[in-house]
Design a protein around this motif. Structure first.
Motif, short mmCIF file in Angstrom:
data_model
loop_
_atom_site.label_atom_id
_atom_site.label_comp_id
_atom_site.label_asym_id
_atom_site.label_seq_id
_atom_site.Cartn_x
_atom_site.Cartn_y
_atom_site.Cartn_z
N ARG A 76 -0.24 -5.56 7.64
CA ARG A 76 0.64 -5.45 6.46
C ARG A 76 -0.14 -5.05 5.22
O ARG A 76 0.30 -4.22 4.43
N LEU A 77 -1.30 -5.68 5.03
CA LEU A 77 -2.13 -5.36 3.86
C LEU A 77 -2.60 -3.91 3.91
O LEU A 77 -2.59 -3.22 2.88
N CYS A 78 -2.95 -3.43 5.10
CA CYS A 78 -3.34 -2.02 5.24
C CYS A 78 -2.14 -1.11 4.96
O CYS A 78 -2.28 -0.04 4.39
N GLY A 79 -0.95 -1.58 5.33
CA GLY A 79 0.28 -0.83 5.03
C GLY A 79 0.49 -0.69 3.53
O GLY A 79 0.93 0.37 3.04
N LEU A 80 0.17 -1.74 2.77
CA LEU A 80 0.28 -1.68 1.30
C LEU A 80 -0.73 -0.69 0.73
O LEU A 80 -0.42 0.08 -0.19
N LEU A 81 -1.94 -0.71 1.29
CA LEU A 81 -2.98 0.24 0.85
C LEU A 81 -2.54 1.67 1.12
O LEU A 81 -2.65 2.55 0.27
N ARG A 82 -2.01 1.91 2.33
CA ARG A 82 -1.58 3.25 2.69
C ARG A 82 -0.40 3.71 1.81
O ARG A 82 -0.34 4.85 1.37
N GLY A 83 0.54 2.79 1.55
CA GLY A 83 1.66 3.11 0.67
C GLY A 83 1.19 3.54 -0.70
O GLY A 83 1.72 4.49 -1.28
N HIS A 84 0.17 2.87 -1.23
CA HIS A 84 -0.39 3.22 -2.54
C HIS A 84 -0.99 4.63 -2.49
O HIS A 84 -0.78 5.43 -3.40
N LEU A 85 -1.72 4.91 -1.41
CA LEU A 85 -2.34 6.23 -1.27
C LEU A 85 -1.29 7.34 -1.09
O LEU A 85 -1.52 8.49 -1.43
N GLU A 86 -0.11 6.97 -0.56
CA GLU A 86 0.99 7.93 -0.40
C GLU A 86 1.80 8.09 -1.68
O GLU A 86 2.72 8.88 -1.74
N GLY A 87 1.46 7.29 -2.71
CA GLY A 87 2.14 7.41 -3.99
C GLY A 87 3.34 6.49 -4.17
O GLY A 87 4.09 6.63 -5.13
N ARG A 88 3.52 5.53 -3.25
CA ARG A 88 4.64 4.58 -3.39
C ARG A 88 4.25 3.44 -4.31
O ARG A 88 3.08 3.07 -4.38
N SER A 89 5.24 2.87 -4.97
CA SER A 89 4.97 1.69 -5.79
C SER A 89 4.78 0.49 -4.87
O SER A 89 5.16 0.53 -3.69
N LEU A 90 4.20 -0.58 -5.40
CA LEU A 90 3.97 -1.79 -4.61
C LEU A 90 5.31 -2.34 -4.11
O LEU A 90 5.42 -2.74 -2.94
N ALA A 91 6.34 -2.33 -4.96
CA ALA A 91 7.67 -2.84 -4.58
C ALA A 91 8.24 -2.03 -3.42
O ALA A 91 8.80 -2.58 -2.47
N GLU A 92 8.09 -0.70 -3.47
CA GLU A 92 8.59 0.17 -2.39
C GLU A 92 7.86 -0.12 -1.08
O GLU A 92 8.47 -0.21 -0.02
N SER A 93 6.54 -0.27 -1.18
CA SER A 93 5.74 -0.55 0.01
C SER A 93 6.11 -1.90 0.62
O SER A 93 6.22 -2.03 1.84
#
Length: 167
Positions: A76-93
């Motif tokens: 899950r934590l890696c998913g949040l990191l990847r979401g950030h790198l994809e340009g998603r906000s923390l809430a979206e991730s």
């Protein structure tokens, strides 16, 4: 905290730059709370979060520290990191991860492949552990006895009835 272990994980989080897992842990031998930053090497928006989590968990330098952290939590934590790198906000991730971790009671799990079935089982195991009453819980009661009301008429089923028919 786990008794008898030299290190016990307390909290786990992330650092976006550079992509890292941050662990707050208790060093029981020194009676100290410490922080450890573990970089997720070669991580990009194309990285496989399951693989990155497994590599971290099995890394000889981090293994002892991550013993109390589940593979799903690291994923899950890696998913949040990847979401950030994809340009998603923390809430979206977070929303995306919650959707992926949701169990649909109507879903036919017989139709899932082994990987998806293992993921669902892991989610259910984690939910069970989270909701389970433990001996240390203040409202834990040993050997609970419950009397069920006998007011309503009991329904019988065909398979309940004894018969001499051969099946």
């Amino acid at each position: 905290a786990a008794e008898g272990k030299a290190l016990s994980a307390q909290k786990c989080g992330i650092r976006f730059q550079p992509p890292s897992i941050v662990l707050i842990y208790r060093d029981n031998s020194r009676n100290e709370t410490r922080r450890r930053v573990m970089p997720v090497r070669n991580f990009s928006k194309f990285s496989d979060c399951s693989r990155a989590a497994e590599q971290l968990k099995n890394n000889p330098r981090h293994k002892a520290y991550l013993e109390g952290v589940t593979l799903r939590q690291l994923r899950r934590l890696c998913g949040l990191l990847r979401g950030h790198l994809e340009g998603r906000s923390l809430a979206e991730s977070l929303r995306k991860i919650q959707q992926e971790d949701a169990i649909d009671p109507e879903e036919d799990m017989n139709k899932l492949d082994d990987k998806e079935l293992a993921k669902r089982k892991s989610i259910m195991d984690e939910l069970f552990e989270k909701n389970r009453k433990k001996k240390e819980d203040p409202d834990f009661v040993y050997d609970v006895e419950v009397d069920f009301p006998r007011d309503e008429q009991l329904e019988s089923c065909a398979w309940d009835v004894e018969s001499d028919e051969e099946i």
